[in-house]
Design a protein around this motif. Structure first.
Motif, PDB file in Angstrom:
ATOM      1  N   LYS A  43       0.845  -1.202   0.000  1.00  0.00           N
ATOM      2  CA  LYS A  43       0.000   0.000   0.000  1.00  0.00           C
ATOM      3  C   LYS A  43       0.879   1.251   0.000  1.00  0.00           C
ATOM      4  N   TRP A  44       1.893   1.283   0.857  1.00  0.00           N
ATOM      5  CA  TRP A  44       2.801   2.429   0.849  1.00  0.00           C
ATOM      6  C   TRP A  44       3.585   2.493  -0.454  1.00  0.00           C
ATOM      7  N   ARG A  45       4.084   1.367  -0.896  1.00  0.00           N
ATOM      8  CA  ARG A  45       4.905   1.379  -2.109  1.00  0.00           C
ATOM      9  C   ARG A  45       4.097   1.861  -3.310  1.00  0.00           C
ATOM     10  N   LYS A  46       2.842   1.459  -3.406  1.00  0.00           N
ATOM     11  CA  LYS A  46       1.998   1.916  -4.511  1.00  0.00           C
ATOM     12  C   LYS A  46       1.642   3.397  -4.385  1.00  0.00           C
ATOM     13  N   LEU A  47       1.474   3.877  -3.175  1.00  0.00           N
ATOM     14  CA  LEU A  47       1.029   5.256  -2.981  1.00  0.00           C
ATOM     15  C   LEU A  47       2.177   6.264  -3.036  1.00  0.00           C
ATOM     16  N   LYS A  48       3.374   5.850  -2.742  1.00  0.00           N
ATOM     17  CA  LYS A  48       4.496   6.779  -2.569  1.00  0.00           C
ATOM     18  C   LYS A  48       4.592   7.795  -3.699  1.00  0.00           C
ATOM     19  N   TYR A  49       4.761   7.326  -4.918  1.00  0.00           N
ATOM     20  CA  TYR A  49       4.965   8.261  -6.031  1.00  0.00           C
ATOM     21  C   TYR A  49       3.654   8.882  -6.500  1.00  0.00           C
ATOM     22  N   ASN A  50       2.540   8.228  -6.248  1.00  0.00           N
ATOM     23  CA  ASN A  50       1.253   8.854  -6.545  1.00  0.00           C
ATOM     24  C   ASN A  50       0.994  10.050  -5.640  1.00  0.00           C
ATOM     25  N   LEU A  51       1.360   9.937  -4.374  1.00  0.00           N
ATOM     26  CA  LEU A  51       1.195  11.065  -3.463  1.00  0.00           C
ATOM     27  C   LEU A  51       2.103  12.224  -3.869  1.00  0.00           C
ATOM     28  N   ALA A  53       3.050  12.838  -6.917  1.00  0.00           N
ATOM     29  CA  ALA A  53       2.458  13.413  -8.129  1.00  0.00           C
ATOM     30  C   ALA A  53       1.246  14.264  -7.790  1.00  0.00           C
ATOM     31  N   ALA A  54       0.440  13.833  -6.838  1.00  0.00           N
ATOM     32  CA  ALA A  54      -0.724  14.623  -6.435  1.00  0.00           C
ATOM     33  C   ALA A  54      -0.289  15.953  -5.837  1.00  0.00           C
ATOM     34  N   GLU A  55       0.746  15.921  -5.008  1.00  0.00           N
ATOM     35  CA  GLU A  55       1.246  17.160  -4.410  1.00  0.00           C
ATOM     36  C   GLU A  55       1.822  18.081  -5.489  1.00  0.00           C
ATOM     37  N   ALA A  56       2.579  17.502  -6.434  1.00  0.00           N
ATOM     38  CA  ALA A  56       3.169  18.312  -7.503  1.00  0.00           C
ATOM     39  C   ALA A  56       2.096  18.957  -8.377  1.00  0.00           C
ATOM     40  N   LEU A  82      -2.429  11.546   7.031  1.00  0.00           N
ATOM     41  CA  LEU A  82      -1.018  11.766   7.318  1.00  0.00           C
ATOM     42  C   LEU A  82      -0.410  12.899   6.497  1.00  0.00           C
ATOM     43  N   PHE A  83      -0.878  13.055   5.243  1.00  0.00           N
ATOM     44  CA  PHE A  83      -0.255  14.006   4.333  1.00  0.00           C
ATOM     45  C   PHE A  83      -1.121  15.223   4.030  1.00  0.00           C
ATOM     46  N   GLY A  84      -2.293  15.321   4.625  1.00  0.00           N
ATOM     47  CA  GLY A  84      -3.099  16.522   4.490  1.00  0.00           C
ATOM     48  C   GLY A  84      -3.943  16.602   3.241  1.00  0.00           C
ATOM     49  N   PHE A  85      -4.336  15.466   2.669  1.00  0.00           N
ATOM     50  CA  PHE A  85      -5.252  15.442   1.534  1.00  0.00           C
ATOM     51  C   PHE A  85      -6.671  15.130   2.013  1.00  0.00           C
ATOM     52  N   GLU A  86      -7.666  15.759   1.399  1.00  0.00           N
ATOM     53  CA  GLU A  86      -9.019  15.260   1.531  1.00  0.00           C
ATOM     54  C   GLU A  86      -9.101  13.941   0.771  1.00  0.00           C
ATOM     55  N   THR A  87      -9.940  13.027   1.230  1.00  0.00           N
ATOM     56  CA  THR A  87     -10.059  11.743   0.552  1.00  0.00           C
ATOM     57  C   THR A  87     -11.520  11.367   0.353  1.00  0.00           C
ATOM     58  N   ILE A  88     -11.773  10.765  -0.798  1.00  0.00           N
ATOM     59  CA  ILE A  88     -13.101  10.265  -1.135  1.00  0.00           C
ATOM     60  C   ILE A  88     -12.940   8.816  -1.559  1.00  0.00           C
ATOM     61  N   GLY A  89     -13.705   7.943  -0.962  1.00  0.00           N
ATOM     62  CA  GLY A  89     -13.698   6.541  -1.328  1.00  0.00           C
ATOM     63  C   GLY A  89     -15.001   6.176  -2.008  1.00  0.00           C
ATOM     64  N   VAL A  90     -14.933   5.753  -3.249  1.00  0.00           N
ATOM     65  CA  VAL A  90     -16.114   5.339  -4.006  1.00  0.00           C
ATOM     66  C   VAL A  90     -16.230   3.823  -3.868  1.00  0.00           C
ATOM     67  N   PHE A 140     -10.145  16.347  -8.305  1.00  0.00           N
ATOM     68  CA  PHE A 140      -9.439  15.367  -7.480  1.00  0.00           C
ATOM     69  C   PHE A 140      -8.316  14.734  -8.285  1.00  0.00           C
ATOM     70  N   TYR A 141      -7.379  14.135  -7.539  1.00  0.00           N
ATOM     71  CA  TYR A 141      -6.357  13.284  -8.133  1.00  0.00           C
ATOM     72  C   TYR A 141      -6.905  11.870  -8.060  1.00  0.00           C
ATOM     73  N   LEU A 142      -6.992  11.215  -9.206  1.00  0.00           N
ATOM     74  CA  LEU A 142      -7.627   9.905  -9.278  1.00  0.00           C
ATOM     75  C   LEU A 142      -6.609   8.795  -9.051  1.00  0.00           C
ATOM     76  N   LEU A 143      -6.867   7.987  -8.041  1.00  0.00           N
ATOM     77  CA  LEU A 143      -6.088   6.783  -7.779  1.00  0.00           C
ATOM     78  C   LEU A 143      -6.907   5.582  -8.226  1.00  0.00           C
ATOM     79  N   PRO A 144      -6.344   4.689  -9.004  1.00  0.00           N
ATOM     80  CA  PRO A 144      -7.123   3.540  -9.485  1.00  0.00           C
ATOM     81  C   PRO A 144      -7.447   2.569  -8.357  1.00  0.00           C
ATOM     82  N   GLU A 145      -8.418   1.725  -8.593  1.00  0.00           N
ATOM     83  CA  GLU A 145      -8.752   0.675  -7.634  1.00  0.00           C
ATOM     84  C   GLU A 145      -7.519  -0.173  -7.362  1.00  0.00           C
ATOM     85  N   GLY A 146      -7.252  -0.409  -6.084  1.00  0.00           N
ATOM     86  CA  GLY A 146      -6.064  -1.180  -5.724  1.00  0.00           C
ATOM     87  C   GLY A 146      -4.770  -0.393  -5.778  1.00  0.00           C
TER      88      GLY A 146
END
Length: 302
Positions: A43-51, A53-56, A82-90, A140-146
């Protein structure tokens, strides 16, 4: 982006088991489940660079998809806190009260939940569905399922450089394919010749996952490596499902080794490793790394 306190590199532990010794096979556990209590493993490894990119991109909000017991939903909610993003879970399906522990965790960490009926959920990335979600929730910044995309592949590939001991095979569970795609990518440059990655599908009818892993590698690497395969015979009925023999295996593994395996992904992978060892799939002297991608969040087996 300041990272929380993470246990990296994650530990590598020798699995001491007479059944493996008798077969002449050495198994190491890559304990990614210990990276962070709320952002463990892949979960961290998948999110690291996405987070990053979202910040950038200046995004203030993350939106992602998942089932009602999704560990990815949990992780994105935790990352937002932890990083100060709003989050929406569909969430796939209808709302149910009270919330199950996974969704309650997400809400407790600030995530807003939305629901899509199963028919619409199958089209969740179609432009008309995404446009509707933007109308309802804003940009929003879109993160894919999984969490699996090209950036996730890059993050998962870094795992391999953390393993100092020699090995021949890396095994992991497979749900969306990002972890396997990344692990295989990490094996490719400058590693021992002949190293291979094996993914164990947690999904019934998981043959399609080979196409998904290949697509993720093309997106992340520009090519598909030839050093991986997927075992599809250890799903135990499908995603988040189990059979008595899997539950018995989980209990026995904990009694022997003090590690409670996640039944959705990790237990199926470890059961598969032991079964293949017993069947003589791995020659004497084979060195296997089994990736513990996450802890047991008590997802129900049905």
């Amino acid at each position: 982006m300041a990272a929380p306190a993470l246990l990296l590199p994650s530990p590598v532990e020798v699995l001491d088991d007479e059944r493996l010794d008798a077969a002449g096979v050495r198994v190491l556990l890559k304990r990614d489940d210990l990276i962070h209590p709320d952002l463990p493993g892949n979960k961290w490894r998948k999110l690291k660079y996405n987070l990053e990119a979202a910040e950038a991109a200046g995004a203030a909000r993350l939106l992602t998809f998942g089932g009602a017991y999704s560990n990815h939903i949990r992780a994105v909610a935790a990352a937002g806190a932890l990083f100060g993003f709003e989050t929406i879970g569909v969430i796939r399906g209808e709302a149910h009260d009270p919330l199950n522990p996974s969704l309650q965790f997400a809400v407790d960490h600030g995530m807003r939940l939305a629901y899509l009926d199963r028919q619409t959920y199958r089209r969740k990335t179609d432009p008309d569905v995404v446009d509707r979600l933007e109308e309802e929730h804003g940009d929003f910044y879109l993160l894919p399922e999984g969490g699996s995309n090209a950036l996730a592949v890059r993050g998962c590939a870094e795992m391999i450089s953390e393993i100092d001991e020699g090995f021949d095979v890396v095994c992991c569970g497979v749900g969306t394919g990002g972890t396997l795609a990344g692990i295989a990518a990490g094996l490719a440059p400058g590693r021992e010749p002949g190293q291979q990655a094996i993914g164990f599908s947690s999904l019934k009818g998981g043959n399609f996952l080979s196409d998904d892993v290949a697509a993720l590698q093309r997106a992340g690497l520009g090519e598909v490596t030839d050093n991986w395969e997927i075992e599809t015979g250890y799903h135990f009925g499908g995603y988040a499902r189990a059979k008595p023999e899997l539950t018995e295996f989980v209990d026995d593994f904990q009694a022997r080794h003090g590690v409670r395996l996640d039944r959705v992904y990790v237990a199926k992978m470890m059961y598969g490793v032991y079964d293949l060892v017993a069947r003589g799939r791995f020659p004497t002297g084979t060195r296997i790394v089994a990736v513990i991608t996450g802890p047991d969040f008590a997802s129900p087996a049905r």
